[in-house]
Design a protein around this motif. Structure first.
Motif, short mmCIF file in Angstrom:
data_model
loop_
_atom_site.label_atom_id
_atom_site.label_comp_id
_atom_site.label_asym_id
_atom_site.label_seq_id
_atom_site.Cartn_x
_atom_site.Cartn_y
_atom_site.Cartn_z
N GLU A 1 0.84 -1.20 0.00
CA GLU A 1 0.00 0.00 0.00
C GLU A 1 0.87 1.26 0.00
O GLU A 1 0.61 2.22 -0.72
CB GLU A 1 -0.92 0.02 1.23
CG GLU A 1 -2.12 -0.90 1.11
CD GLU A 1 -3.01 -0.85 2.35
OE1 GLU A 1 -2.93 0.15 3.11
OE2 GLU A 1 -3.77 -1.80 2.55
N LYS A 2 1.94 1.24 0.82
CA LYS A 2 2.85 2.39 0.89
C LYS A 2 3.51 2.61 -0.47
O LYS A 2 3.62 3.75 -0.95
CB LYS A 2 3.91 2.16 1.97
CG LYS A 2 4.78 3.36 2.23
CD LYS A 2 5.71 3.12 3.41
CE LYS A 2 6.57 4.35 3.67
NZ LYS A 2 7.52 4.15 4.76
N ASP B 1 1.01 4.08 -2.73
CA ASP B 1 0.78 5.49 -2.40
C ASP B 1 1.93 6.36 -2.92
O ASP B 1 1.72 7.50 -3.35
CB ASP B 1 0.66 5.69 -0.87
CG ASP B 1 -0.64 5.13 -0.33
OD1 ASP B 1 -1.55 4.82 -1.13
OD2 ASP B 1 -0.76 4.98 0.90
N GLN B 2 3.15 5.83 -2.88
CA GLN B 2 4.30 6.61 -3.29
C GLN B 2 4.45 6.67 -4.81
O GLN B 2 5.02 7.61 -5.34
CB GLN B 2 5.58 6.04 -2.68
CG GLN B 2 5.67 6.29 -1.18
CD GLN B 2 6.89 5.63 -0.55
OE1 GLN B 2 7.47 4.73 -1.12
NE2 GLN B 2 7.25 6.10 0.63
#
Length: 132
Positions: A34-35, A38-39
């Protein structure tokens, strides 16, 4: 039988611990994904911003070169005009000097003629006196 039950309980507990560890690892993996997701848009946006900045800098450079190219003929033309003005001024000075030289020559000739006339008048006067 008691020992077998204890071993079963330990095995069940070990299995639960392993499942908990696996669940935490899967959760960590999900959070990491997820990170990263998101990035990714941020990284894409950063690349787009950099490309836009580079495009604007290239455009500014092109415009600066065009302006320099536009100004170059003007500078050449200004230089040619200045040279023409200087040539005309030099010609005017030369003509003024020639005219002054001509006027000096005319004045000298007039003075020479006046001296000759005066000498002839003096001679006539002398001859008149001698005749008288």
């Amino acid at each position: 039988e008691k020992k077998a039950n204890e071993q079963d309980a330990v095995a069940v507990e070990e299995e639960q611990v392993m499942e908990k560890v696996e669940d935490e690892e899967a959760l960590d993996q999900d959070q990491a994904e997820e990170k990263a997701d998101d990035q990714e848009p941020v990284a894409v946006e950063e690349v787009q911003v950099m490309e836009k900045v580079e495009d604007e800098e290239a455009l500014d450079q092109d415009q600066a070169e065009e302006k320099a190219d536009d100004q170059e003929p003007v500078a050449v033309e200004e230089e040619q005009v200045m040279e023409k003005v200087e040539d005309e001024e030099a010609l005017d000075r030369d003509q003024a000097e020639e005219k002054a030289d001509e006027q000096d020559a005319v004045a000298m000739e007039e003075e020479h003629v006046m001296e000759k006339v005066e000498a002839e008048e003096a001679l006539d006067e002398d001859q008149a006196e001698e005749k008288a």
